[in-house]
Design an enzyme around this catalytic site. Structure first.
Site, short mmCIF file in Angstrom:
data_model
loop_
_atom_site.label_atom_id
_atom_site.label_comp_id
_atom_site.label_asym_id
_atom_site.label_seq_id
_atom_site.Cartn_x
_atom_site.Cartn_y
_atom_site.Cartn_z
N HIS A 188 1.03 -1.13 -0.04
CA HIS A 188 -0.05 0.08 -0.10
C HIS A 188 0.79 1.36 0.05
CE1 HIS A 188 -3.20 -2.78 1.02
NE2 HIS A 188 -3.79 -2.07 0.16
N GLU A 430 -10.99 -10.25 -4.94
CA GLU A 430 -9.69 -10.42 -4.75
C GLU A 430 -9.15 -11.67 -4.03
OE1 GLU A 430 -8.87 -6.94 -2.42
OE2 GLU A 430 -10.63 -6.81 -1.37
N ASP A 454 -4.35 -8.39 -4.19
CA ASP A 454 -4.67 -9.38 -3.26
C ASP A 454 -4.94 -10.63 -3.89
OD1 ASP A 454 -4.31 -8.55 -0.45
OD2 ASP A 454 -6.07 -7.26 -1.10
N CYS A 501 -9.11 -3.02 -10.49
CA CYS A 501 -8.92 -1.93 -9.83
C CYS A 501 -7.47 -2.21 -9.33
CB CYS A 501 -9.97 -1.42 -9.06
SG CYS A 501 -10.22 -2.33 -7.49
#
Ligand code: PEP
Ligand code: MG
Length: 552
Positions: A188, A430, A454, A501
């Site tokens: 992240h 995910e 993920d 995404c």
């Protein structure tokens, strides 16, 4: 001139001075104090600050989570003022002539042992509390709450690692580049550096000692190279490169307002991923069709206590209004794993990426979830908000979510509060479980958005945080691409849209494959929207074969 090689996270060139960011946490050494009186004053000052912070947290928690959940924050304040605790710390400082942080650490260990060995369950539970309050005071004493950009001069931040919450609190204008020892391009923190368009490199070899602080450096984010004390020729060369990049960017800006369509007429929507409403301008600047992923957990990570319904409502409303009717997909809280906020009081877990995170936290603590849902529904009256739920693994979870959303909507109806009754509600795909039952899930939701970060991590069993596993990581793994294909086919068979995404959406080497699969939308970091549009407009999918054996 010293040269260090690392891995590029985000391209770009930075020239400037290094600012070393070291956290104070680990540095509680047995250091002799010069003046015990001063140490006692430091301790009492830190203790008062801790009590103040806890009072603020208590008031927020009382509103958000009720008296029962908030009570612990009051207990912590009482413990910080407890005479045995304060006498112990002050006694150690005076008798052993040591620093305040060292004395608190000794007291913590002593009380922890004492409470842990008690028979009574209530007293046993106080062991964790004493650890918690002591560490709060230690953090204040060690300045661990300082931010990497406390300096007022824009600099190259060099750190062992940066957590998402540390990164999100940075003043973007004061960061020229990030260099970290650890991390992975899907982490992240890496994603944040891309959203901020800041050059970033993971470089395990850079020396993390004070000697590099303040030295001139060049970060070549394209090639993952860092130069310390660069010679003037290199600086000139890099500045020239910066100008060329700027020129390329200008050319891309000419694509604003143009359609995203291939030569053979396939069109696709390009959305932006954001973590913060500070990034809203970059969404419009880059001409996105809307926001495909607003990672709402960053609102929580920026704070020291739960954001209220009102605070959240204002943020979601601002996003909806700024996009003037364009779609804004807001993902509900995806906290946990690497995204930690202390006030959630999540317990340490052996496998946090597979633990209590995201929707699991929301389904476990319904009040937090309902507060966010109320804010989202209320904001949906001000623009085209869609809600998206993360980390889904089963149809049952979706049904449980629906039960809760129905309760929230009923409450809003009873109070006469307006919201969009046709709001779109979708899920992230995910986990391999969700991908493989996407035929069933498609019947329950309005859209799918594939979270390849993920999905790749769970499919390949590769921790997205861990750079040691890099050599086993294949971002184009056939298993992941096949799952994307399955998910898109199942979505279309059930009349819903499917987008991507995760970071893979911005991988230009895969754009043609995604077009051939029939992906409806790509949601990417804002700076990648125009390069993708450029690529798509130059592609003719009818002229080439599919590169992968996807079972199409
Ligand atoms: C993903 O997993 O691909 C995703 C988009 O969510 P995040 O990166 O926030 O986990
Ligand atoms: Mg994810």
């Amino acid at each position: 001139m010293d040269k260090y090689f690392g891995k590029s996270v985000f391209g770009g060139i930075a020239v400037g001075r290094i600012r070393l960011f070291q956290k104070g946490r680990q540095e509680i050494k047995n250091i002799k104090a010069d003046d015990p009186k001063e140490e006692i004053a430091r301790f009492n000052d830190a203790r008062s600050k801790a009590v103040e912070a806890l009072q603020e947290l208590y008031e927020k928690a009382l509103k958000e989570a009720g008296e029962q959940s908030a009570a612990i924050l009051q207990i912590h304040q009482i413990m910080l003022n407890d005479i045995d605790f304060t006498n112990s710390v002050e006694g150690i400082i005076t008798n052993q002539n040591v620093t305040a942080e060292f004395a608190v650490a000794i007291t913590r260990d002593y009380f922890y042992e004492m409470f842990s060995s008690m028979e009574d369950d209530y007293m046993k539970a106080r062991a964790a509390d004493v650890k918690d309050i002591s560490e709060r005071v230690i953090r204040i004493l060690c300045n661990d709450e300082s931010k990497p950009t406390d300096s007022k001069v824009p600099s190259i931040i060099v750190a062992e690692d940066l957590t998402p919450s540390e990164t999100v609190q940075l003043d973007k204008d004061l960061v020229l580049a990030f260099v970290t020892l650890h991390g992975n391009s899907n982490s992240h923190t890496a994603i944040l550096s891309r959203t901020m368009s800041i050059p970033a490199v993971i470089c395990p070899d850079i020396p993390l000692d004070r000697s590099i602080n303040g030295r001139m450096a060049v970060v070549d984010g394209f090639n993952g190279v860092i130069y310390i004390d660069p010679d003037s020729e290199l600086v000139r060369e890099m500045q020239h490169r910066q100008e060329k990049e700027l020129y390329k960017r200008k050319l891309l800006l000419e694509l604003k307002g143009k359609e995203t369509v291939t030569i053979d007429g396939k069109s696709i929507k390009l959305y932006a991923n954001i973590e913060d409403i500070k990034a809203l301008t970059s969404v419009t600047e880059n001409d996105a069709n809307g926001i495909g992923l607003f990672r709402s957990e960053f609102i929580f990570l920026e704070k020291n206590s739960f954001p209220s319904e009102e605070e959240q409502f204002e943020i979601y409303k601002t996003a909806a209004e700024s996009l003037s009717g364009k779609r804004v997909v807001i993902r509900t809280l995806d906290i946990g794993a690497d995204k930690q906020a202390g006030y959630f009081k999540l317990e340490d877990e052996q496998n946090p990426a597979m633990g209590l995170r995201a929707i699991r936290i929301c389904l476990t603590n319904k009040e937090i979830f309902k507060t966010q849902l109320r804010a989202l529904y209320r904001a949906s009256a001000f623009g085209q908000i869609a809600i998206m739920y993360p980390m889904i693994t089963s149809v049952e979870e979706v049904l449980e979510i629906k039960k809760i959303t129905n309760e929230v909507k009923k409450e809003l109806d009873e109070r006469g509060i307006a919201y969009n009754r046709n709001i779109e509600e979708g899920i992230m795909i995910e986990t391999p479980a969700a991908a493989l039952i996407s035929d069933k899930l498609a019947k329950e939701v309005d859209f799918f958005s594939i979270g390849t970060n993920d999905l790749s991590q769970y499919t390949m069993a590769i921790d997205r945080q861990n750079s040691k596993t890099d050599r086993f990581y294949n971002p184009h793994h056939l298993a992941v691409l096949r799952m994307i294909n399955t998910v898109v086919k199942n979505a279309h068979a059930n009349g819903i849209r499917a987008g991507i995404c995760g970071e893979l959406g911005a991988d230009l080497e895969l754009t043609e494959t995604f077009l051939k699969i029939g992906v409806d939308e790509l949601s990417v970091t804002p700076s990648m929207i125009l390069p993708l549009r450029d690529m798509i407009r130059k592609t003719d999918t009818s002229k080439t074969q599919l590169q992968y054996d996807l079972h199409i």
